[in-house]
Design a protein around this motif. Sequence first.
Motif, PDB file in Angstrom:
ATOM      1  N   CYS A   1      -8.979   3.679  -2.655  1.00  0.00           N
ATOM      2  CA  CYS A   1      -9.953   2.779  -2.039  1.00  0.00           C
ATOM      3  C   CYS A   1     -10.920   3.534  -1.139  1.00  0.00           C
ATOM      4  CB  CYS A   1      -9.224   1.708  -1.234  1.00  0.00           C
ATOM      5  SG  CYS A   1      -8.049   2.366  -0.030  1.00  0.00           S
TER       6      CYS A   1
ATOM      7  N   CYS B   1      -7.315  -0.294  -6.810  1.00  0.00           N
ATOM      8  CA  CYS B   1      -6.049  -0.126  -6.079  1.00  0.00           C
ATOM      9  C   CYS B   1      -4.866  -0.305  -7.032  1.00  0.00           C
ATOM     10  CB  CYS B   1      -5.958  -1.134  -4.940  1.00  0.00           C
ATOM     11  SG  CYS B   1      -4.352  -1.064  -4.115  1.00  0.00           S
TER      12      CYS B   1
ATOM     13  N   CYS C   1       0.836  -1.206   0.000  1.00  0.00           N
ATOM     14  CA  CYS C   1       0.000   0.000   0.000  1.00  0.00           C
ATOM     15  C   CYS C   1       0.869   1.253   0.000  1.00  0.00           C
ATOM     16  CB  CYS C   1      -0.900  -0.004   1.232  1.00  0.00           C
ATOM     17  SG  CYS C   1      -1.867   1.509   1.390  1.00  0.00           S
TER      18      CYS C   1
END
Length: 64
Positions: free
Chosen positions: A18, A55, A12
Amino acid sequence: MTLKIHVDMEKCQHYGQCVFDAPTVFRLNEDDKLEYESTADDSERDNIQLAIDICPMQAIKFVE
Ligand code: SF4
């Protein structure tokens, strides 16, 4: 039914895409770091799937 969610925090990059798709599950904290709920109601499935799809790091997945 309860959904289980996992975000690979090694992948991430905290871009927050998101958050737009599933704001009840994903949020950026005051340090602009991603925080998320590891469980969510089944009614959030479509929103979470959108987050998975958007993502850029492919960091989100459902846990079976
Ligand atoms: S979209 Fe992916 S990389 Fe961006 S904050 Fe969410 S989990 Fe992290």
